[in-house]
Enzyme design. Structure first.
Site, PDB file in Angstrom:
ATOM      1  N   HIS A  86       0.823  -1.207   0.000  1.00 23.53           N
ATOM      2  CA  HIS A  86       0.000   0.000   0.000  1.00 23.53           C
ATOM      3  C   HIS A  86       0.859   1.259   0.000  1.00 23.53           C
ATOM      4  CE1 HIS A  86      -3.742  -2.115   1.950  1.00 23.53           C
ATOM      5  NE2 HIS A  86      -3.243  -2.781   0.920  1.00 23.53           N
ATOM      6  N   GLU A 121      -5.238   6.070  -1.485  1.00 30.06           N
ATOM      7  CA  GLU A 121      -4.473   4.840  -1.230  1.00 30.06           C
ATOM      8  C   GLU A 121      -4.335   4.041  -2.533  1.00 30.06           C
ATOM      9  OE1 GLU A 121      -4.570   2.029   2.445  1.00 30.06           O
ATOM     10  OE2 GLU A 121      -5.883   1.114   0.959  1.00 30.06           O
TER      11      GLU A 121
HETATM   12  P1  0O2 Z   1     -12.611  -1.713   1.032  1.00 35.46           P
HETATM   13  O1  0O2 Z   1     -13.943  -2.360   0.987  1.00 35.46           O
HETATM   14  O2  0O2 Z   1     -11.527  -2.528   0.403  1.00 35.46           O
HETATM   15  O3  0O2 Z   1     -12.662  -0.320   0.564  1.00 35.46           O
HETATM   16  P2  0O2 Z   1      -7.600  -1.732   8.410  1.00 35.46           P
HETATM   17  O4  0O2 Z   1      -8.852  -1.235   7.744  1.00 35.46           O
HETATM   18  O5  0O2 Z   1      -7.633  -1.656   9.887  1.00 35.46           O
HETATM   19  O6  0O2 Z   1      -7.167  -3.091   7.898  1.00 35.46           O
HETATM   20  P3  0O2 Z   1      -6.161   0.638   7.449  1.00 35.46           P
HETATM   21  O7  0O2 Z   1      -5.432   1.436   8.472  1.00 35.46           O
HETATM   22  O8  0O2 Z   1      -7.382   1.263   6.874  1.00 35.46           O
HETATM   23  O9  0O2 Z   1      -6.399  -0.801   8.029  1.00 35.46           O
HETATM   24  O10 0O2 Z   1      -5.144   0.416   6.306  1.00 35.46           O
HETATM   25  P4  0O2 Z   1      -4.767  -0.795   5.412  1.00 35.46           P
HETATM   26  O11 0O2 Z   1      -4.865  -2.090   6.118  1.00 35.46           O
HETATM   27  O12 0O2 Z   1      -3.450  -0.438   4.827  1.00 35.46           O
HETATM   28  O13 0O2 Z   1      -5.822  -0.718   4.252  1.00 35.46           O
HETATM   29  C1  0O2 Z   1      -7.125  -1.130   4.374  1.00 35.46           C
HETATM   30  C2  0O2 Z   1      -7.564  -1.702   3.037  1.00 35.46           C
HETATM   31  O14 0O2 Z   1      -6.650  -2.743   2.664  1.00 35.46           O
HETATM   32  C3  0O2 Z   1      -8.901  -2.397   3.139  1.00 35.46           C
HETATM   33  O15 0O2 Z   1      -9.914  -1.495   2.881  1.00 35.46           O
HETATM   34  C4  0O2 Z   1      -8.808  -3.461   2.069  1.00 35.46           C
HETATM   35  O16 0O2 Z   1      -9.007  -2.911   0.796  1.00 35.46           O
HETATM   36  C5  0O2 Z   1      -7.357  -3.879   2.193  1.00 35.46           C
HETATM   37  N1  0O2 Z   1      -7.209  -4.923   3.216  1.00 35.46           N
HETATM   38  C6  0O2 Z   1      -6.530  -4.830   4.364  1.00 35.46           C
HETATM   39  N2  0O2 Z   1      -6.569  -5.991   5.041  1.00 35.46           N
HETATM   40  C7  0O2 Z   1      -7.298  -6.853   4.303  1.00 35.46           C
HETATM   41  C8  0O2 Z   1      -7.685  -8.225   4.470  1.00 35.46           C
HETATM   42  O17 0O2 Z   1      -7.375  -8.903   5.459  1.00 35.46           O
HETATM   43  N3  0O2 Z   1      -8.444  -8.770   3.470  1.00 35.46           N
HETATM   44  C9  0O2 Z   1      -8.820  -8.071   2.379  1.00 35.46           C
HETATM   45  N4  0O2 Z   1      -9.552  -8.692   1.453  1.00 35.46           N
HETATM   46  N5  0O2 Z   1      -8.464  -6.768   2.200  1.00 35.46           N
HETATM   47  C10 0O2 Z   1      -7.717  -6.167   3.139  1.00 35.46           C
HETATM   48  P5  0O2 Z   1     -11.310  -1.644   3.612  1.00 35.46           P
HETATM   49  O18 0O2 Z   1     -11.545  -0.426   4.432  1.00 35.46           O
HETATM   50  O19 0O2 Z   1     -11.413  -2.951   4.284  1.00 35.46           O
HETATM   51  O20 0O2 Z   1     -12.387  -1.572   2.567  1.00 35.46           O
END
Ligand code: 0O2
Length: 211
Positions: free
Chosen positions: A120, A139
């Site tokens: 990321h 992002e």
């Molecule tokens: P969407 O539906 O993809 O938009 P956190 O949310 O606590 O994991 P943070 O601080 O927001 O962490 O940052 P991170 O982990 O760098 O980025 C979050 C995004 O990374 C997530 O967005 C997912 O897109 C992806 N991601 C992170 N961990 C996982 C995982 O275990 N499985 C999957 N499939 N994707 C993941 P969102 O907000 O989940 O939503």
């Protein structure tokens, strides 16, 4: 959509559209030169309002702090064929001067407990609005096709089970993550063969197109 959200999300929508063009343009430049593109395809989305509200609640982010504290309201994904391509793409992003990188998170050397792997890069991107420049966070997730396959499936299951997977599903997802990792490893080992075949194929297509 409420007027307030429409205004709030406008620069994010603009940024996603602009960045899709720019990042897809990088792939086109590689293609033009007839060399392997480290970028296979690019997608982008603005986070739906319901997901913004959900995440804000889970992470205790006050709604007036979204701009600074939610980094993925605007999100781009760059898919690569090979794991090594990911670093090449990151280097290309670091060299650009149309945005600044504010954070990098490497979930490839340090995969998440879920099995998630991806790189990321959070950028600060200036959007030109009619009332002036607005700098927003975006992002960019960079991953291989295998990482993307796993993450997409896990994401849908996560939604279905609201994050609380039954034990058998959790184990299968762990095994699937391991299989995706091995697939990436195997593909990296025969990378040269694959690229030669792909180059030969596009040369043949070019000859056909010119006939
Ligand atoms: P969407 O539906 O993809 O938009 P956190 O949310 O606590 O994991 P943070 O601080 O927001 O962490 O940052 P991170 O982990 O760098 O980025 C979050 C995004 O990374 C997530 O967005 C997912 O897109 C992806 N991601 C992170 N961990 C996982 C995982 O275990 N499985 C999957 N499939 N994707 C993941 P969102 O907000 O989940 O939503």
């Amino acid at each position: 959509m409420e007027r307030h959200w429409e205004f709030f999300l406008a620069p994010y929508k603009q940024a996603v559209e602009e960045l899709k063009v720019k990042l897809k343009g990088m792939r086109t430049q590689f293609e033009m030169q007839g060399i392997h593109s480290p970028i296979e395809f690019v997608t982008g989305r603005v986070k739906p309002i319901a997901s913004i509200l959900d995440k804000a609640q889970k992470k205790n982010i006050p709604l007036d702090q979204l701009e600074e504290q939610m980094q993925d309201i605007a999100g781009l994904r760059m898919m690569c064929q090979f794991v090594d391509d990911i670093q090449t793409v990151v280097e290309l992003l670091r060299k650009r001067n149309d945005f600044t990188i504010v954070e990098e998170r490497d979930y490839i050397t340090q995969k998440k407990d879920s099995g998630y792997r991806s790189y990321h890069v959070v950028i600060r991107y200036p959007v030109q609005m009619i009332y002036g420049e607005k700098n927003i966070l975006v992002e960019i997730q960079i991953r291989t096709l295998a990482m993307n396959f796993w993450a997409t499936i896990e994401h849908s299951l996560n939604y279905k089970y609201s994050g609380k997977f039954p034990e058998d599903i959790r184990q299968r997802l762990q095994r699937a993550a391991e299989a995706a990792y091995l697939l990436d490893e195997e593909m990296s080992k025969i990378r040269f063969e694959i690229q030669e075949a792909q180059a030969a194929f596009s040369r043949k297509q070019e000859v056909k197109d010119n006939e």
